[in-house]
Design a protein around this motif. Structure first.
Motif: not given
Length: 132
Positions: A3-14, A49-58
């Motif tokens: 979760x932290x890895x996936x959300x970190x780009x959004x957190x940084x921009x926010x 969303x790419x991170x989420x997709x890859x997580x769900x795919x795995x």
């Protein structure tokens, strides 16, 4: 974790957006700041969303076998998040009339369009390397 890895780009921009907005009154100082902020937001939302997709795919919950469908997934999901964000801004303005994010319907639609542009730039940058 994920979760932290996936959300970190959004957190940084926010966080950067908040610093520029509150610390430098960026929307007044730089009239084009909103465009940059929304393009960046769309880009990092697509990245998340790419991170989420890859997580769900795995986890074998989802598989997209065609690049066009992947683009549809990323772009439509990013746009949905942008629309929900604009609803959030509207609700803040209704609940707290002294805080106004919404200038006009045209500005709101522009925000969504620039978020979509950011996601499109992300998709173009990732290209066919989207599946890992």
């Amino acid at each position: 974790g994920f979760v932290l890895r996936a959300l970190s780009p959004m957190i940084i921009v926010y966080v950067l957006h908040s610093i520029f907005w509150l610390g430098f009154d960026s929307y007044q100082t730089w009239p084009n700041f909103a465009y940059i902020a929304h393009v960046a937001g769309g880009f990092v939302t697509a990245w998340t969303l790419l991170s989420l997709y890859n997580f769900l795919k795995n986890k074998k919950y989802i598989t997209i076998n065609h690049v066009f469908l992947w683009y549809v997934f990323i772009l439509s999901s990013t746009t949905l998040i942008a629309v929900l964000w604009e609803f959030h801004e509207y609700a803040v303005g209704v609940l707290f009339p002294n805080i106004q994010f919404q200038i006009s319907i045209g500005e709101t639609l522009g925000d969504i369009a620039f978020g979509f542009l950011g996601a499109t730039i992300f998709c173009a940058a990732v290209g066919k390397r989207w599946e890992k």
